[in-house]
Motif scaffolding. Structure first.
Motif, mmCIF file in Angstrom:
data_model
loop_
_atom_site.group_PDB
_atom_site.id
_atom_site.type_symbol
_atom_site.label_atom_id
_atom_site.label_comp_id
_atom_site.label_asym_id
_atom_site.label_seq_id
_atom_site.Cartn_x
_atom_site.Cartn_y
_atom_site.Cartn_z
ATOM 1 N N ASP A 1 0.828 -1.194 0.000
ATOM 2 C CA ASP A 1 0.000 0.000 0.000
ATOM 3 C C ASP A 1 0.873 1.257 0.000
ATOM 4 N N PRO A 2 0.859 2.051 -1.085
ATOM 5 C CA PRO A 2 1.682 3.270 -1.149
ATOM 6 C C PRO A 2 1.376 4.263 -0.040
ATOM 7 N N MET A 3 0.165 4.206 0.535
ATOM 8 C CA MET A 3 -0.190 5.171 1.571
ATOM 9 C C MET A 3 0.650 5.001 2.832
ATOM 10 N N LYS A 4 1.280 3.855 2.992
ATOM 11 C CA LYS A 4 2.134 3.639 4.165
ATOM 12 C C LYS A 4 3.236 4.687 4.248
ATOM 13 N N LEU A 5 3.634 5.233 3.091
ATOM 14 C CA LEU A 5 4.728 6.209 3.061
ATOM 15 C C LEU A 5 4.292 7.592 3.531
ATOM 16 N N CYS A 6 2.984 7.831 3.601
ATOM 17 C CA CYS A 6 2.509 9.151 4.037
ATOM 18 C C CYS A 6 1.322 9.024 4.988
ATOM 19 N N ALA A 7 1.153 7.849 5.598
ATOM 20 C CA ALA A 7 0.008 7.617 6.490
ATOM 21 C C ALA A 7 0.011 8.585 7.666
ATOM 22 N N GLU A 8 1.179 8.881 8.204
ATOM 23 C CA GLU A 8 1.254 9.773 9.365
ATOM 24 C C GLU A 8 0.691 11.149 9.043
ATOM 25 N N GLN A 9 1.053 11.676 7.864
ATOM 26 C CA GLN A 9 0.563 12.998 7.467
ATOM 27 C C GLN A 9 -0.938 12.968 7.201
ATOM 28 N N ILE A 10 -1.409 11.911 6.545
ATOM 29 C CA ILE A 10 -2.825 11.809 6.216
ATOM 30 C C ILE A 10 -3.674 11.674 7.476
ATOM 31 N N LEU A 11 -3.230 10.822 8.389
ATOM 32 C CA LEU A 11 -3.996 10.586 9.611
ATOM 33 C C LEU A 11 -3.923 11.759 10.589
ATOM 34 N N SER A 12 -3.012 12.686 10.339
ATOM 35 C CA SER A 12 -2.899 13.849 11.226
ATOM 36 C C SER A 12 -3.836 14.983 10.814
#
Length: 204
Positions: free
Chosen positions: A29-40
């Motif tokens: 899942d490519p979102m793993k690379l920016c999950a922190e920013q998205i979930l914030s």
């Protein structure tokens, strides 16, 4: 939503992923690379642009976060896909599989991804939002639609033809001018018009 728009969807509860579905097999899942920013993101609805290539739509409802993406309006280069695969720690043998999956994802404009998020937000939060609310007020993002009035015109020649080929550049220059002048009304008006140009690799 995944079947309707051809994009992976995820549901997080208190920042922990509890559901994932994709019509396209990616292997990672490519979102793993920016999950922190998205979930914030703390607003009820928003979006995130990763590497100036991928768009993610985000909807928050109480302790839950719904994320859709990645989507990309333009084709993603093999180099970028290989870079993503490397960052995701994928084995070299699985990279072609990942590359094929990314290329199979729906090609959607950022405005379309935002409209998808607006639809889901209305379904769960009963809150009707306008696309200008999202694009103008999401300050961490750098992409705001240009002001375009599209009219049919006769074939161009000379300097006019050259300028039409690099129209995205002039749109971005106009956006920068409005930002520097504090022309909020001009930006809001431009954001309501879907750009009639095709983004090129230079656009980011």
């Amino acid at each position: 939503f995944a079947n309707m728009f051809g994009l992976p969807v995820r549901l997080h509860h208190r920042k922990q992923q509890i559901y994932y579905f994709s019509t396209v097999a990616l292997g990672a899942d490519p979102m793993k690379l920016c999950a922190e920013q998205i979930l914030s993101l703390e607003t009820s609805i928003g979006y995130y642009v990763h590497l100036n290539v991928f768009y993610y739509g985000v909807v928050n409802c109480r302790d839950y976060c719904f994320a859709i993406g990645p989507a990309s309006e333009v084709g993603v280069s093999d180099g970028v896909i290989q870079q993503l695969a490397s960052l995701l720690g994928m084995d070299k043998k699985t990279i072609p599989f990942f590359q094929s999956g990314v290329n199979a994802l729906s090609g959607l404009h950022l405005d379309t991804v935002i409209q998808i998020a607006i639809l889901f937000n209305y379904a769960v939060n009963r809150e009707m939002r306008d696309i200008t609310d999202i694009r103008i007020q999401t300050g961490e993002q750098k992409r705001i639609a240009g002001e375009i009035l599209s009219e049919e015109a006769p074939p161009l020649s000379g300097e006019s033809a050259y300028r039409s080929k690099i129209k995205p550049y002039y749109i971005e220059a106009d956006i920068v001018r409005k930002v520097r002048c504090g022309d909020v009304e001009g930006l809001a008006d431009g954001a309501t018009k879907v750009p009639s140009v095709t983004a090129k690799p230079l656009a980011p």
